[in-house]
Design a protein around this motif. Sequence first.
Motif, PDB file in Angstrom:
ATOM      1  N   ALA A 112       0.865  -1.179   0.000  1.00  0.00           N
ATOM      2  CA  ALA A 112       0.000   0.000   0.000  1.00  0.00           C
ATOM      3  C   ALA A 112       0.899   1.225   0.000  1.00  0.00           C
ATOM      4  O   ALA A 112       1.174   1.798   1.072  1.00  0.00           O
ATOM      5  N   PRO A 113       1.392   1.656  -1.160  1.00  0.00           N
ATOM      6  CA  PRO A 113       2.408   2.711  -1.228  1.00  0.00           C
ATOM      7  C   PRO A 113       2.002   4.017  -0.556  1.00  0.00           C
ATOM      8  O   PRO A 113       2.854   4.713   0.006  1.00  0.00           O
ATOM      9  N   GLN A 114       0.735   4.360  -0.597  1.00  0.00           N
ATOM     10  CA  GLN A 114       0.291   5.633  -0.037  1.00  0.00           C
ATOM     11  C   GLN A 114      -0.077   5.537   1.442  1.00  0.00           C
ATOM     12  O   GLN A 114      -0.339   6.548   2.087  1.00  0.00           O
ATOM     13  N   ALA A 115      -0.095   4.333   1.980  1.00  0.00           N
ATOM     14  CA  ALA A 115      -0.520   4.146   3.370  1.00  0.00           C
ATOM     15  C   ALA A 115       0.647   4.313   4.329  1.00  0.00           C
ATOM     16  O   ALA A 115       1.781   3.957   4.020  1.00  0.00           O
ATOM     17  N   ARG A 116       0.349   4.851   5.499  1.00  0.00           N
ATOM     18  CA  ARG A 116       1.327   4.927   6.579  1.00  0.00           C
ATOM     19  C   ARG A 116       1.131   3.727   7.505  1.00  0.00           C
ATOM     20  O   ARG A 116       0.184   2.963   7.357  1.00  0.00           O
ATOM     21  N   GLN A 117       2.024   3.585   8.468  1.00  0.00           N
ATOM     22  CA  GLN A 117       1.893   2.476   9.413  1.00  0.00           C
ATOM     23  C   GLN A 117       0.535   2.488  10.108  1.00  0.00           C
ATOM     24  O   GLN A 117      -0.134   1.455  10.219  1.00  0.00           O
ATOM     25  N   ALA A 118       0.113   3.658  10.587  1.00  0.00           N
ATOM     26  CA  ALA A 118      -1.178   3.753  11.277  1.00  0.00           C
ATOM     27  C   ALA A 118      -2.326   3.332  10.367  1.00  0.00           C
ATOM     28  O   ALA A 118      -3.291   2.699  10.814  1.00  0.00           O
ATOM     29  N   ASP A 119      -2.234   3.658   9.086  1.00  0.00           N
ATOM     30  CA  ASP A 119      -3.298   3.316   8.143  1.00  0.00           C
ATOM     31  C   ASP A 119      -3.474   1.808   8.016  1.00  0.00           C
ATOM     32  O   ASP A 119      -4.607   1.300   7.920  1.00  0.00           O
ATOM     33  N   LEU A 120      -2.360   1.074   8.000  1.00  0.00           N
ATOM     34  CA  LEU A 120      -2.446  -0.388   7.894  1.00  0.00           C
ATOM     35  C   LEU A 120      -3.180  -0.974   9.100  1.00  0.00           C
ATOM     36  O   LEU A 120      -3.995  -1.891   8.958  1.00  0.00           O
ATOM     37  N   LEU A 121      -2.896  -0.444  10.280  1.00  0.00           N
ATOM     38  CA  LEU A 121      -3.543  -0.945  11.484  1.00  0.00           C
ATOM     39  C   LEU A 121      -5.032  -0.591  11.510  1.00  0.00           C
ATOM     40  O   LEU A 121      -5.874  -1.408  11.895  1.00  0.00           O
ATOM     41  N   VAL A 122      -5.357   0.618  11.081  1.00  0.00           N
ATOM     42  CA  VAL A 122      -6.758   1.053  11.062  1.00  0.00           C
ATOM     43  C   VAL A 122      -7.574   0.172  10.126  1.00  0.00           C
ATOM     44  O   VAL A 122      -8.706  -0.227  10.446  1.00  0.00           O
ATOM     45  N   PRO A 158       2.209   5.630  15.696  1.00  0.00           N
ATOM     46  CA  PRO A 158       1.212   5.011  14.817  1.00  0.00           C
ATOM     47  C   PRO A 158       0.186   4.168  15.559  1.00  0.00           C
ATOM     48  O   PRO A 158      -0.999   4.178  15.206  1.00  0.00           O
ATOM     49  N   LEU A 159       0.620   3.436  16.584  1.00  0.00           N
ATOM     50  CA  LEU A 159      -0.323   2.595  17.323  1.00  0.00           C
ATOM     51  C   LEU A 159      -1.385   3.441  18.005  1.00  0.00           C
ATOM     52  O   LEU A 159      -2.588   3.166  17.894  1.00  0.00           O
ATOM     53  N   HIS A 160      -0.974   4.472  18.704  1.00  0.00           N
ATOM     54  CA  HIS A 160      -1.934   5.336  19.398  1.00  0.00           C
ATOM     55  C   HIS A 160      -2.823   6.077  18.399  1.00  0.00           C
ATOM     56  O   HIS A 160      -4.023   6.277  18.653  1.00  0.00           O
ATOM     57  N   GLU A 161      -2.250   6.467  17.276  1.00  0.00           N
ATOM     58  CA  GLU A 161      -3.035   7.147  16.251  1.00  0.00           C
ATOM     59  C   GLU A 161      -4.115   6.220  15.699  1.00  0.00           C
ATOM     60  O   GLU A 161      -5.268   6.629  15.495  1.00  0.00           O
ATOM     61  N   ALA A 162      -3.761   4.971  15.452  1.00  0.00           N
ATOM     62  CA  ALA A 162      -4.726   4.007  14.910  1.00  0.00           C
ATOM     63  C   ALA A 162      -5.840   3.737  15.908  1.00  0.00           C
ATOM     64  O   ALA A 162      -7.024   3.668  15.544  1.00  0.00           O
ATOM     65  N   LEU A 163      -5.483   3.588  17.170  1.00  0.00           N
ATOM     66  CA  LEU A 163      -6.500   3.326  18.188  1.00  0.00           C
ATOM     67  C   LEU A 163      -7.460   4.501  18.327  1.00  0.00           C
ATOM     68  O   LEU A 163      -8.681   4.314  18.443  1.00  0.00           O
TER      69      LEU A 163
END
Length: 313
Positions: A48-58, A93-98
């Motif tokens: 997912a080239p445009q995704a950030r780490q947080a995006d993958l978790l979300v 990223p973890l806290h952002e995803a949560l």
Amino acid sequence: MSTTLTAVAAYLPETEFTLEEAAEVLGLSDQELKRYRRFFGLDRVRWAPQARQADLLVEALRRLPDLDAHRSRIRYAVHARTIEPTGPYAAQPLHEALAAVGLGHVQAFAISQHACASGLLSVDLAGRLLTADGDPDALVLVLTGEKTYPHVARFMPAAMVMGESSAACLVGLDGARDRVLAYTTRTFGEFHAITARSGPLAAQFEQMYIPALADLITDTVAAAAAGLTLADLRLVLPHNVNRISWTRLGRLLDLPLDRLMLDNIARTGHCFCADPFINYVRALELGLLRPGDHYLMASVGLGATFSAMLLRH
């Protein structure tokens, strides 16, 4: 009380890259490309080239069934990682995803001590946390999946292509399905320095890899109180490193190939700690697990940590 997988979800990015396209990014030679396809069974990888780490978790979190109904029961969130998180303190990223899914209040942390086997470690740890807390209704959220930054992925052994699929798993106690019956892990510290693609240490690791994994799987099944044997396994859900190693392991253990969930090796690549959970979701999609079936998740992390977890569906 038994540790239980209450719910599992997986996210596979829509963007597929052929092995040839991945080879350009990772700097693989034509000879390596042929070996990856012919012997390792790789064909495509999901990035997912445009995704950030947080995006993958979300994306994985949003696929969890009945997340809204479970939200108030979640006490902890664990991001099981292969590579230790780095970056500015303010970038979490973890806290952002949560926070994005209304779980910003949950106590959250990451673990990476077992590298790619940290996902199974996290499930075991989740059960221990819940038992210690004493709340039979509480849940722990285990998240897996990472970005495949080229400057990092190139340091992986030359037997895989890293993918960006992710998974989310809710862990509880004494659920009706997917109970953990046994968990075994062994670390062979003499191989802690393996990062290169060749050399004496890597050759030694290659020689011991399949016998060590076979012994671990055998011992894990034997550790279950139900007196199970390898013949009782309906499925083995592996880490998606390559096909040839699992084929050889199947022969060594006399396990038919149709009991090894190898479909995702060709379509997702090796997705860090997420592989066993991605394979679990795929097995359910294909109707390969029935109530009461026994299955085993297995992962090996650089370090070198070998882990296996036996469950009853």
